[in-house]
Write a protein that holds these residues in place. Structure first.
Motif, PDB file in Angstrom:
ATOM      1  N   ILE A   1      23.362 -81.643  39.544  1.00 46.88           N
ATOM      2  CA  ILE A   1      24.491 -82.126  40.321  1.00 46.88           C
ATOM      3  C   ILE A   1      23.966 -82.923  41.506  1.00 46.88           C
ATOM      4  O   ILE A   1      23.291 -82.366  42.380  1.00 46.88           O
ATOM      5  CB  ILE A   1      25.377 -80.968  40.842  1.00 46.88           C
ATOM      6  CG1 ILE A   1      25.866 -80.104  39.677  1.00 46.88           C
ATOM      7  CG2 ILE A   1      26.540 -81.514  41.627  1.00 46.88           C
ATOM      8  CD1 ILE A   1      26.680 -78.909  40.123  1.00 46.88           C
ATOM      9  N   GLU A   2      24.261 -84.220  41.530  1.00 49.11           N
ATOM     10  CA  GLU A   2      23.896 -85.044  42.666  1.00 49.11           C
ATOM     11  C   GLU A   2      25.126 -85.253  43.521  1.00 49.11           C
ATOM     12  O   GLU A   2      26.190 -85.580  43.009  1.00 49.11           O
ATOM     13  CB  GLU A   2      23.374 -86.406  42.203  1.00 49.11           C
ATOM     14  CG  GLU A   2      22.086 -86.343  41.419  1.00 49.11           C
ATOM     15  CD  GLU A   2      21.571 -87.729  41.089  1.00 49.11           C
ATOM     16  OE1 GLU A   2      22.068 -88.699  41.690  1.00 49.11           O
ATOM     17  OE2 GLU A   2      20.684 -87.834  40.251  1.00 49.11           O
ATOM     18  N   SER A   3      25.017 -85.087  44.807  1.00 56.74           N
ATOM     19  CA  SER A   3      26.129 -85.382  45.693  1.00 56.74           C
ATOM     20  C   SER A   3      26.127 -86.871  45.973  1.00 56.74           C
ATOM     21  O   SER A   3      25.109 -87.543  45.905  1.00 56.74           O
ATOM     22  CB  SER A   3      25.998 -84.596  46.992  1.00 56.74           C
ATOM     23  OG  SER A   3      24.807 -84.984  47.653  1.00 56.74           O
ATOM     24  N   GLY A   4      27.338 -87.423  46.282  1.00 56.03           N
ATOM     25  CA  GLY A   4      27.427 -88.842  46.587  1.00 56.03           C
ATOM     26  C   GLY A   4      27.210 -89.680  45.342  1.00 56.03           C
ATOM     27  O   GLY A   4      27.327 -89.230  44.224  1.00 56.03           O
ATOM     28  N   ALA A   5      26.886 -90.935  45.566  1.00 59.49           N
ATOM     29  CA  ALA A   5      26.566 -91.884  44.493  1.00 59.49           C
ATOM     30  C   ALA A   5      27.688 -91.960  43.466  1.00 59.49           C
ATOM     31  O   ALA A   5      27.442 -92.131  42.285  1.00 59.49           O
ATOM     32  CB  ALA A   5      25.250 -91.515  43.826  1.00 59.49           C
ATOM     33  N   GLN A   6      28.923 -91.824  43.918  1.00 61.94           N
ATOM     34  CA  GLN A   6      30.042 -91.899  43.011  1.00 61.94           C
ATOM     35  C   GLN A   6      30.412 -93.356  42.746  1.00 61.94           C
ATOM     36  O   GLN A   6      29.803 -94.286  43.264  1.00 61.94           O
ATOM     37  CB  GLN A   6      31.241 -91.146  43.591  1.00 61.94           C
ATOM     38  CG  GLN A   6      30.956 -89.682  43.894  1.00 61.94           C
ATOM     39  CD  GLN A   6      30.831 -88.831  42.647  1.00 61.94           C
ATOM     40  OE1 GLN A   6      29.943 -89.047  41.836  1.00 61.94           O
ATOM     41  NE2 GLN A   6      31.700 -87.856  42.512  1.00 61.94           N
ATOM     42  N   LEU A   7      31.423 -93.556  41.949  1.00 53.66           N
ATOM     43  CA  LEU A   7      31.893 -94.897  41.644  1.00 53.66           C
ATOM     44  C   LEU A   7      32.507 -95.567  42.868  1.00 53.66           C
ATOM     45  O   LEU A   7      32.942 -94.906  43.804  1.00 53.66           O
ATOM     46  CB  LEU A   7      32.956 -94.825  40.542  1.00 53.66           C
ATOM     47  CG  LEU A   7      32.517 -94.311  39.179  1.00 53.66           C
ATOM     48  CD1 LEU A   7      33.726 -94.175  38.275  1.00 53.66           C
ATOM     49  CD2 LEU A   7      31.494 -95.232  38.562  1.00 53.66           C
ATOM     50  N   ARG A   8      32.576 -96.885  42.819  1.00 51.55           N
ATOM     51  CA  ARG A   8      33.291 -97.611  43.856  1.00 51.55           C
ATOM     52  C   ARG A   8      34.771 -97.224  43.805  1.00 51.55           C
ATOM     53  O   ARG A   8      35.323 -96.973  42.731  1.00 51.55           O
ATOM     54  CB  ARG A   8      33.163 -99.120  43.654  1.00 51.55           C
ATOM     55  CG  ARG A   8      31.746 -99.654  43.656  1.00 51.55           C
ATOM     56  CD  ARG A   8      31.737-101.165  43.431  1.00 51.55           C
ATOM     57  NE  ARG A   8      32.437-101.538  42.197  1.00 51.55           N
ATOM     58  CZ  ARG A   8      32.564-102.806  41.795  1.00 51.55           C
ATOM     59  NH1 ARG A   8      32.036-103.798  42.509  1.00 51.55           N
ATOM     60  NH2 ARG A   8      33.213-103.091  40.678  1.00 51.55           N
TER      61      ARG A   8
ATOM     62  N   TYR B   1      32.361 -83.696  40.844  1.00 44.61           N
ATOM     63  CA  TYR B   1      33.633 -83.948  40.174  1.00 44.61           C
ATOM     64  C   TYR B   1      34.377 -85.048  40.915  1.00 44.61           C
ATOM     65  O   TYR B   1      34.490 -85.033  42.137  1.00 44.61           O
ATOM     66  CB  TYR B   1      34.463 -82.667  40.162  1.00 44.61           C
ATOM     67  CG  TYR B   1      35.767 -82.769  39.413  1.00 44.61           C
ATOM     68  CD1 TYR B   1      35.803 -82.615  38.033  1.00 44.61           C
ATOM     69  CD2 TYR B   1      36.954 -83.021  40.091  1.00 44.61           C
ATOM     70  CE1 TYR B   1      37.007 -82.688  37.341  1.00 44.61           C
ATOM     71  CE2 TYR B   1      38.164 -83.101  39.405  1.00 44.61           C
ATOM     72  CZ  TYR B   1      38.175 -82.946  38.032  1.00 44.61           C
ATOM     73  OH  TYR B   1      39.364 -83.032  37.346  1.00 44.61           O
ATOM     74  N   ASP B   2      34.869 -86.034  40.161  1.00 44.73           N
ATOM     75  CA  ASP B   2      35.599 -87.148  40.765  1.00 44.73           C
ATOM     76  C   ASP B   2      37.069 -86.769  40.875  1.00 44.73           C
ATOM     77  O   ASP B   2      37.766 -86.626  39.871  1.00 44.73           O
ATOM     78  CB  ASP B   2      35.436 -88.416  39.910  1.00 44.73           C
ATOM     79  CG  ASP B   2      35.958 -89.653  40.607  1.00 44.73           C
ATOM     80  OD1 ASP B   2      37.152 -89.669  40.962  1.00 44.73           O
ATOM     81  OD2 ASP B   2      35.173 -90.602  40.798  1.00 44.73           O
TER      82      ASP B   2
END
Length: 324
Positions: free
Chosen positions: A15-22, A79-80
């Motif tokens: 699980i990486e925090s951040g680095a989500q989609l625009r 989770y988005d």
């Protein structure tokens, strides 16, 4: 303490925090999903049964969305909460211009680039995602791939690329002449729906269609029919959604995107562009590209002549003529 640190570090590998989609990509995907779930089953029974699995390809990374499985080379992200899906990410490997659907990591997956990389505005991109969603619906039909192989058009090609590279006689003079007569008749028939000359143009269309079929050897006809069936009806599905969206109010987030065009406005330009392409696009110049709009136009005739054609679509495969 050491054991706690060890468990924490292991968790970070999954699980990486951040680095989500625009944000703008999130709301486009969210809008497409909402439209799919609101209207998809009104157009095609069972449209929303397959997983809405997406591999979203950006310049540097690609993201798996709503995918059941996590391949080893993908890292799990948070989770988005906008798309309502767990995301998985890896460095980009796919072509960033992709607009395609094919099996990936155990699921039929939409592989799609950003609007910037695919040359689409936000409205076009959302509708194109629904086009690819239709391919997931097609491919979920029992024995779809088996029956595709049974067409015996691959000639030993097990990669599936025969669907793009089949040696259709696009530049054969006899085929071109018959094709131009057929597509002009198809165009006229669609434009005459509901008008006084409908019966006459309908007869001319079927006559021209038979003549075009006669100009082809059986395998070539099977190939072009397969393409009209698979890609042309996906293009038609875009239009069917736009018809449903005439009174739909897009989300405020999507409406604020600078390149968003209201769906009712896009519907008119979509129809004009793609129906004109039926006679405008030249077989000898663009080849397989013609199948999208020809199949779209045939679908418009199909629903006029056989209002229940959609119920047989997945049962009577690969030749629209059998659905008339």
């Amino acid at each position: 303490m050491r054991s706690f640190i060890f468990v924490f570090l292991i968790a970070l590998t999954f699980i990486e925090s951040g680095a989500q989609l625009r944000y703008e990509d999130q709301i486009r995907i969210k809008e497409a999903k909402q439209i799919s779930y609101l209207f998809g089953d009104l157009i095609w029974s069972g449209y929303n049964e397959p997983p809405f699995a997406i591999l979203f390809v950006m310049d540097n990374y690609e993201y798996l969305i709503e995918h059941y499985y996590q391949p080893d080379d993908f890292a799990r992200l948070e989770y988005d909460t906008i798309i309502h899906s767990t995301l998985h990410r890896r460095p980009a490997q796919m072509n960033k211009n992709f607009l395609a659907t094919f099996p990936f990591a155990g699921l039929n997956t939409i592989v799609i680039g950003t609007p910037e990389n695919t040359g689409l505005n936000s409205t076009e991109w959302i509708v194109t995602l629904l086009h690819e969603r239709f391919h997931q619906y097609q491919y979920s039909s029992p024995k779809y791939f088996l029956e595709t192989n049974e067409l015996n058009l691959a000639k030993g090609d097990e990669s599936g690329m025969w669907q793009l590279n089949y040696p259709f006689p696009y530049k054969d003079a006899k085929v071109i002449m018959a094709y131009e007569t057929y597509t002009q008749a198809l165009y006229e028939a669609v434009k005459s729906i509901g008008k006084e000359n409908w019966e006459a143009t309908k007869k001319e269309f079927f006559s021209a269609r038979r003549a075009f079929k006669s100009a082809l050897v059986p395998d070539d006809y099977k190939y072009i029919s397969f393409q009209w069936y698979q890609e042309g009806i996906a293009r038609y599905t875009e239009y069917a959604f736009l018809e449903k969206l005439e009174n739909y109010e897009a989300s405020e987030e999507v409406k604020k995107l600078p390149d968003f065009v209201p769906f009712d406005e896009y519907k008119e330009s979509f129809f004009q562009k793609h129906i004109e392409n039926v006679r405008k696009l030249k077989l000898e110049e663009v080849g397989r590209v013609t199948v999208y709009d020809v199949g779209f136009a045939e679908a418009l005739l199909l629903r006029e002549l056989n209002p229940n054609w959609d119920e047989s679509y997945l049962k009577v495969k690969f030749d629209l003529e059998k659905l008339y």
